[in-house]
Design a protein around this motif. Structure first.
Motif, PDB file in Angstrom:
ATOM      1  N   LEU A 174      -4.600   3.863  -1.475  1.00  0.00           N
ATOM      2  CA  LEU A 174      -5.045   2.792  -0.658  1.00  0.00           C
ATOM      3  C   LEU A 174      -4.880   2.734   0.780  1.00  0.00           C
ATOM      4  CD1 LEU A 174      -2.997  -0.005  -2.657  1.00  0.00           C
ATOM      5  CD2 LEU A 174      -5.502   0.819  -3.085  1.00  0.00           C
ATOM      6  N   SER A 175      -4.186   3.779   1.193  1.00  0.00           N
ATOM      7  CA  SER A 175      -3.983   4.243   2.460  1.00  0.00           C
ATOM      8  C   SER A 175      -4.374   5.295   2.870  1.00  0.00           C
ATOM      9  CB  SER A 175      -2.412   4.130   3.092  1.00  0.00           C
ATOM     10  OG  SER A 175      -2.219   4.444   4.299  1.00  0.00           O
ATOM     11  N   ASP A 228       0.816  -1.194   0.024  1.00  0.00           N
ATOM     12  CA  ASP A 228       0.051   0.085  -0.071  1.00  0.00           C
ATOM     13  C   ASP A 228       0.961   1.364   0.026  1.00  0.00           C
ATOM     14  OD1 ASP A 228      -2.142  -1.775   0.125  1.00  0.00           O
ATOM     15  OD2 ASP A 228      -2.865  -0.977   2.056  1.00  0.00           O
ATOM     16  N   ASN A 256     -10.025   1.002  -0.472  1.00  0.00           N
ATOM     17  CA  ASN A 256      -9.939   0.295   0.708  1.00  0.00           C
ATOM     18  C   ASN A 256     -11.184   0.689   1.623  1.00  0.00           C
ATOM     19  OD1 ASN A 256      -7.700  -1.198  -0.325  1.00  0.00           O
ATOM     20  ND2 ASN A 256      -6.221  -0.337   1.255  1.00  0.00           N
TER      21      ASN A 256
END
Length: 334
Positions: free
Chosen positions: A221-222, A193, A241
């Motif tokens: 993603l983070s 990520d 995500n």
């Protein structure tokens, strides 16, 4: 100075154009000679050029035939020299087309269109996105930049493929990023990520540096990197995500008898979200009145944005204010 200029110009001309230029010079030359040698058989210069072209191409219609020995010797020389020249030109043209097609599949050709979408990173998610765009906006041009694919044939996807790293200006220039209408930077699921988000942010910075105005949709993603992506210049940040976790959580709810994934999928493919300012006539009116008003225009109001707060499905008596934004669903135009 003039001689040097013409020499430089000649060496810069592609070989295929040089061959064409030789053909265009040789055919009128032979046509003029046969016109001088046999003026009775070839009453005009145009007839002589036509005979030279047909003879040099070894087509031989037979509408004009030299009658004298000198004329026939000239025809033999034309067949041996001019015929080979035309055949070599056609072979070179075919080779050029094949090489260009190969370069296109290998992602080595620059894109020269405008108003196109640029996708950074190619995976199954990108492939499906391309199909959706083609289905709803069939005339939209798409450019894909990816550094992992060896080739991408136009017959597989009607897109222009460029191989390379989108953080490099040269690759972005090949995609004509300055004339793009929108850019989507996909996350690399093969990386961690952190590494994926770092590359997405660097790519976003490179794109924004080359085109300060183009909308950039970046997939992060983070959560920790969301602010950095915004600072880099991302117009919209997709939190894959977060979205998928919320969807899974909804699926696991034992009290919900629904198929949220299918519902959301069909909602997004058949409808589109639209933000509308509150019309002056609806300021101070209730949410129910706004719903009724827009239903007459085939638009469904599902919520309100007030000072960056999202209020979905508010109470029917909720009063609208002047600076509110209505969250609406509208049918996609086919």
């Amino acid at each position: 100075m003039n001689v040097r200029f013409f020499r430089l110009l000649y060496y810069r001309i592609p070989n295929i154009l040089k061959l064409l230029l030789l053909v265009l010079i040789a055919m009128p030359f032979f046509g003029y000679l046969i016109y001088l040698i046999e003026p009775e058989t070839f009453p005009s210069l145009a007839d002589g050029i036509w005979w030279a072209l047909v003879t040099g191409a070894t087509v031989g219609y037979g509408d004009y035939v030299p009658a004298t020995l000198i004329g026939r010797l000239l025809a033999a020389f034309l067949i041996l020299s001019g015929g080979g020249l035309i055949a070599f030109y056609i072979a070179s043209l075919s080779t050029t087309v094949i090489k260009r097609e190969k370069k296109s599949q290998e992602g080595k050709l620059a894109f020269h269109g405008a108003g196109h979408y640029v996708f950074i990173g190619f995976n199954e998610r990108t492939r499906q996105l391309v199909h959706l765009i083609i289905e709803h906006y069939y005339n939209k041009k798409i450019v894909i930049i990816d550094r992992t694919l060896n080739n991408l044939s136009y017959t597989k996807l009607p897109v222009h493929y460029i191989k390379g790293n989108a953080t490099e200006d040269a690759i972005l220039h090949m995609a004509n990023i300055k004339a793009a209408s929108c850019v989507f930077v996909a996350a690399d699921n093969q990386k961690s990520d952190y590494d994926s988000d770092t590359h997405t942010i660097l790519t976003t910075i490179a794109i924004r540096g080359n085109n300060p105005d183009v909308p950039i949709v970046s997939e992060i993603l983070s959560k920790k990197q969301i602010d950095n992506a915004a600072r880099a210049g991302a117009t919209t940040i997709i939190r894959s995500n977060d979205f998928m976790s919320s969807l899974f959580f909804h699926e696991l709810d034992p009290e919900v008898q629904a198929t949220p994934f299918e519902d959301v999928y069909h909602l997004l493919t058949q409808q589109k979200f639209v933000h509308r300012a509150v019309p002056p006539s609806l300021t101070g009116r209730t949410y129910t009145e706004a719903v009724t008003f827009f239903l007459g225009k085939e638009i469904l109001v599902i919520g309100i944005v007030r000072e960056k707060d999202y209020i979905l499905h508010p109470e029917t008596t909720y009063i609208l204010e002047e600076k509110d934004t209505l969250i609406c669903l509208s049918k996609r135009q086919q």
